[in-house]
Design a protein around this motif. Structure first.
Motif, short mmCIF file in Angstrom:
data_model
loop_
_atom_site.label_atom_id
_atom_site.label_comp_id
_atom_site.label_asym_id
_atom_site.label_seq_id
_atom_site.Cartn_x
_atom_site.Cartn_y
_atom_site.Cartn_z
N LEU A 54 0.51 -1.62 -0.03
CA LEU A 54 0.33 -0.06 -0.01
C LEU A 54 1.04 1.19 0.30
O LEU A 54 1.71 1.60 0.64
CB LEU A 54 -1.49 -0.29 1.01
N VAL A 55 0.78 1.51 -0.85
CA VAL A 55 1.43 3.70 -1.22
C VAL A 55 0.58 4.15 -0.41
O VAL A 55 -0.59 4.52 -1.46
CB VAL A 55 1.88 3.50 -2.58
N PHE A 56 0.58 5.44 -0.67
CA PHE A 56 0.06 6.35 0.21
C PHE A 56 -1.05 7.09 -1.17
O PHE A 56 -0.46 7.90 -1.96
CB PHE A 56 -0.01 7.58 0.94
N GLY A 57 -2.36 7.34 -1.23
CA GLY A 57 -3.51 7.70 -2.01
C GLY A 57 -2.40 7.36 -3.66
O GLY A 57 -3.01 7.86 -4.43
N GLN A 58 -2.54 6.21 -3.76
CA GLN A 58 -2.02 5.56 -4.82
C GLN A 58 -3.27 4.38 -5.68
O GLN A 58 -2.86 4.97 -6.59
CB GLN A 58 -0.68 5.25 -5.34
N PHE A 60 -7.24 2.78 -5.33
CA PHE A 60 -8.60 3.29 -4.04
C PHE A 60 -9.36 2.96 -4.93
O PHE A 60 -9.32 1.12 -5.13
CB PHE A 60 -8.71 4.67 -5.11
N TYR A 83 -16.54 3.84 -8.94
CA TYR A 83 -15.03 3.98 -8.99
C TYR A 83 -14.75 5.20 -10.05
O TYR A 83 -14.95 3.71 -10.79
CB TYR A 83 -13.94 4.36 -8.75
N GLY A 84 -14.66 6.11 -11.10
CA GLY A 84 -14.42 6.41 -12.58
C GLY A 84 -14.15 7.85 -12.29
O GLY A 84 -14.28 8.22 -11.68
N ILE A 193 -13.29 9.94 -2.07
CA ILE A 193 -12.72 8.83 -2.65
C ILE A 193 -11.80 8.52 -1.24
O ILE A 193 -11.43 8.94 -1.27
CB ILE A 193 -11.86 9.16 -3.56
#
Lengths: 403, 403
Positions: A54-58, A60, A83-84, A193
């Protein structure tokens, strides 16, 4: 007045009167109402990534929460959708005039499989203040929290397990009005998101080096530095690059001739001083004077420190203090520790500050990457976030995933 | 350093190093190249609106120019496509951190059916400065002007005829990187949309009332007020609404304890004073000290005034001057006139300034909505814009529509 400013980008005042008229004479505008929530499930749910990827904010989750607003109708029914992408006219005001703001908060899975958010009411309060400042629509905080809770529940398979891991929530509000006149947005989109994230420091704390920055200014009196607007972020990247080119990870933002310390990078900042004469320690951060982001972590640290630190030994201060004071007290051996505070890292220890070509050394515990209070504060907050300890209503239970 | 900041929103410096590495070790990045332009025609061309129905920035032409940029590839081939929406990931950095900037300029159809743009090189130069300030990609100005010329030519049926009418051009550059870390954009989109517009004042000049504003501050030394960033616009709307609620159309932005006059609304501002003792007049505007937008119209007015006003009678000054000076000189009968300057209106006459509850009256010519120099300057510039007079290379001929 409207004739004066017809066909002009001065038409703002007409727009203002228009909005005021609509608000008083027409039917009341629809408020944000969680009971109207409509859900369209994503037919292709994701498989969770292993926690260590897991990488921050990469990455969703499967869904996005969207709520449209229009000045004559008010808030539309909230919608959870797959999500789109977001599709907007090229003239949309978010692209030209930075009608945009956001929040950052996290949902945590506790050891009983309950899902919790940390002080969401504080983020919603700040989001409304940000919206008001750039004339985007405000909303009922409780209703948005309910919608966010539904969004998290529907993607619960993507909320990471294990302490230190969480689901980062990003409520965002943008002006979507098409047209190039600089005016009040007549249409807006609030969306949320969510991104599964790991601990900020995957291998324990890592203290950072800061460059005290006075040639560039993050915020000023009469500006918007206390609001979480997009406008406060892009201008800070170049100074950060310049600091990085000299070996510093972040800017320590100074202000004014006095060179007051304001914030660090995108975080609030705290210093600990010890008066050698009395042995009394002081935890200090800058006061909320309109130039300082009203950090939820900042507020939480101040409250816990005031409640839990022994007042015989400690003072907790919101006051102006300068880089010169830090320099002097370091020289006297009175600088004890320093740390940034924010949602992403909770606390981020500082080990060195470069100022006008000289480096101020900030003590860490022997053999460690943090100071004593930094670690203490991180522990206090993590325990509340993960429901190991109840403190007031700070940990808001969204859902019981055992059910 | 990269291990320190792994998985963190402090990863900016890593991104920086990465970019630097890519720039030095990989193949050279592609530059913006007009010769690679690809055109997809809109199969449904619009019928032009009658000139009297044109509203600033509300209707657009049939096509959009789009140029993608990526940090490892550089600038992609420019593309002219049918006008249509822009679709971006909800995490795109333009929505969260205001990675966005724009330009405004106009194309004019002269009496010989030649299409002209006014000083586009100045706008391109400023656009590159704006891009550099927020670490978006820069580009070759001449190449972009060539692409814009093609865009205008393909939509030439929508360029209004008649003096006073024009095609407003809006080059825009946004960061499109998906992901929530606050870092350097790795992807960007430069696009240009165009809007047929009428004269700013459809029935001749209309002088405006301004509120001198000191409780809110537009720009600050060390900030970005001299760049055409989206970040400078949204924060100005609420103060404008407040001014409008008291009957003023725009803010006259003051700065500092001295209450220096900086700009008006989204325009630069000029004052004319006359020294009663000597009879000599002075045209004054604020100096470019980093807080003032580097207006192309401002620059043009200064140059033409210096070239054309009789130096025995006039001084042209870029200097600090305060609302107190304006107040005093108005009281002495030395305030002659004042006007805003910008691409939309060229000049916008001012008739009154409210300051701390008192109104300063700004003279206009008897029975008119403008002062003598305001009208003179507007005429000088319009003649060059519409090709009635050649002045240096200021009027750039894009195309001959007779062909």
């Amino acid at each position: 007045m409207s004739s004066i400013i017809k066909n002009s980008i001065l038409k703002m005042s007409a727009a203002s009167l228009h909005t005021a008229a609509a608000a008083t004479s027409a039917a009341p505008l629809a408020t944000l109402d969680a009971s109207k929530l409509q859900i369209t499930k994503n037919p292709n749910p994701k498989t969770p990534l292993p926690n260590d990827q897991l990488v921050f904010g990469q990455t969703f989750t499967d869904h996005i929460l969207k709520i449209q607003w229009n000045k004559t109708k008010g808030w539309d029914a909230p919608k959870i959708k797959p999500y789109g992408p977001i599709s907007l006219d090229p003239s949309a005001c978010v692209f030209h005039y930075a009608f945009e703001l956001f929040e950052g908060l996290k949902a945590y899975r506790d050891s009983n499989d309950q899902l919790r958010i940390f002080r969401p009411n504080k983020n919603m309060e700040r989001m409304n203040k940000s919206a008001d400042r750039i004339v985007l629509p405000t909303f009922d905080s409780e209703e948005l929290i309910k919608c966010i809770a539904e969004l998290i529940k529907i993607d619960k398979h993507l909320v990471p397990k294990e302490k230190g891991y969480s689901l980062y929530l990003r409520p965002t509000l943008i002006g979507t009005t098409a047209g190039l006149g600089v005016g009040i947005p007549t249409d807006a989109l609030l969306y949320v998101i969510t991104s599964p994230v790991g601990p900020y420091y995957s291998t324990g704390f890592k203290a950072v080096k800061l460059e005290a920055t006075d040639y560039a200014v993050r915020a000023w009196p009469g500006g918007v530095g206390d609001k979480k607007l997009g406008a406060n972020y892009a201008p800070c990247i170049k100074p950060q690059l310049e600091a990085a080119s000299r070996g510093y990870q972040q800017n320590l933002w100074l202000f004014g001739e006095e060179k007051y310390i304001t914030e660090v990078g995108t975080m609030n900042v705290f210093f600990v001083f010890e008066d050698k004469a009395t042995g009394k320690k002081e935890l200090v951060t800058a006061p909320l004077d309109g130039t300082i982001l009203e950090g939820v972590t900042r507020d939480s640290i101040l409250e816990l420190a005031r409640a839990r630190l022994n007042p015989e030994e400690w003072t907790v201060s919101e006051r102006y203090y300068s880089i010169y004071e830090v320099e002097e007290r370091a020289a006297k051996g009175e600088l004890v520790e320093a740390f940034g505070s924010g949602t992403a890292a909770v606390v981020s220890p500082i080990k060195e500050i470069g100022f006008h070509g000289k480096d101020i050394n900030v003590p860490l515990l022997p053999g460690q990457q943090f100071g004593a209070l930094t670690a203490q504060v991180a522990d206090w907050i993590a325990k509340i976030q993960y429901g190991e300890e109840e403190y007031k209503d700070w940990s808001y239970v969204v859902a019981d995933l055992k059910e």
